[in-house]
Design a protein around this motif. Sequence first.
Motif, mmCIF file in Angstrom:
data_model
loop_
_atom_site.group_PDB
_atom_site.id
_atom_site.type_symbol
_atom_site.label_atom_id
_atom_site.label_comp_id
_atom_site.label_asym_id
_atom_site.label_seq_id
_atom_site.Cartn_x
_atom_site.Cartn_y
_atom_site.Cartn_z
ATOM 1 N N GLN A 107 0.952 73.845 -11.985
ATOM 2 C CA GLN A 107 0.819 72.747 -12.944
ATOM 3 C C GLN A 107 1.017 73.283 -14.362
ATOM 4 O O GLN A 107 1.590 72.615 -15.211
ATOM 5 N N ASP A 111 -2.219 78.776 -14.853
ATOM 6 C CA ASP A 111 -2.580 78.809 -13.424
ATOM 7 C C ASP A 111 -1.843 79.936 -12.714
ATOM 8 O O ASP A 111 -2.380 80.590 -11.822
ATOM 9 N N THR B 60 -7.680 76.161 -9.625
ATOM 10 C CA THR B 60 -7.252 77.289 -10.467
ATOM 11 C C THR B 60 -7.680 78.594 -9.795
ATOM 12 O O THR B 60 -8.791 78.693 -9.277
ATOM 13 N N ARG B 86 -5.949 71.062 -9.711
ATOM 14 C CA ARG B 86 -4.564 70.915 -10.174
ATOM 15 C C ARG B 86 -3.748 70.242 -9.078
ATOM 16 O O ARG B 86 -4.168 70.218 -7.919
ATOM 17 N N ARG B 98 -3.316 64.221 -12.547
ATOM 18 C CA ARG B 98 -3.643 65.353 -13.410
ATOM 19 C C ARG B 98 -4.661 64.953 -14.471
ATOM 20 O O ARG B 98 -5.396 65.797 -14.984
#
Lengths: 127, 164
Positions: A107, A111, B60, B86, B98
Motif C-alpha cells: 500500500q 510497508d 504492517t 493495509r 484504506r
Amino acid sequence: MGLIARRIEADGIPTLSMTSAFSITRSVNPPRAVFLDYPLGHTTGKALDASLQRDIMMASLAALHELDTPGAVKMLPFRWSDDDDWKREVMESGDARTGRSAEPVYQCEADRRLAQDASDCPTCVFL
Amino acid sequence: MGTRRAPVDHIVRTRELYSSLGHEPYRWVQNVDPPSWARPAKPLAECRIALVASGGVYRTGQVAFHHRDDLSLRIIDTRVPAAELRTSHFAYDQTDARIDPNVVFPVDTLRALARDGVIGELSRRAYTFMGGIYSARRVRETLAPEVSRRLAEDQVDLALLVPV
C-alpha cells in the motif's frame, strides 16, 4: 471464496458468506450467504460509519437462524444511495485493475521497508 | 426514492472486461450441486467466530500480496489496531478500504459485538488472502483445505467469510 465456504462447511464448520456480487454467489453456490447491494469494496458497510457497519453485521448474523436451505441467500435491506445510478456507472466504467506481477504490491513504501526489516514473516503462509 | 436497478451482474461485467482486453472469457465456477450444510450448534452468544477475508488485507510488517494468482495466506491477530491494516488487491477500488479497513475486514465491528456479548468471541486468528485466483482447481485443492484445517485447529464455531 464460495469454494472455500463449501469446503469449510463440508468439513463440519458452519459458514456465513457476505457478498456484494449476487450473480457470482449464485453461481458458486456457498452454503449460506447474505447479499448487500453495495459497490465492490464495501462488503461489510460504508467507511467510518461504525453504526451502519454494526447494523449490517447484526442483520447478516441473523441469517444464521433464518436461512434453512443449503445455498440460500438473504437479501439485506440496506441501500448505497437513494437512487441506484452508481450501478450504471459501474457497468460503464473501464478496467481499473493493476498489472499482474508476482512481486508484492505494498500500500505504501514504508510497508515494504517494514516487511524487509523482518527477516521472515511467521504469519505469512506461502502455499 | 430514486430508480431501483437490479444488482450489478459481475459475471457479465468480468466477461466484458476480459473480452475487451482480448482474453479468453473468464469462466466462473458453477456449482449446481447443493453445498454441504452444517448447523450452528450453539447460540451466537456462545460462538467463537473466525473472520476470513479476501480483500487483500495485510498487516504492517507482513509481506503484501502480489497480483498474479497469489495463493498465500496472512494470519492476522484480531487484537490488531485497525491503523495497522493495509490492503493490496488487483481488482477493486481500495479507496474506502484504506480509509476504514472495516468495510472489507470488519474486525472492530466483531470486537464490539464480542464485548457486548452478542457473539461469544472473535477467534484470535483471522485469515486473509487476495482472491482473484484464476485456477479453481488450485483454490479447491490447496487454499480451501488449508483454511479449513486451520479453522478446525482454532476450534471455531462459525466462519464469517468476507470476499470483495
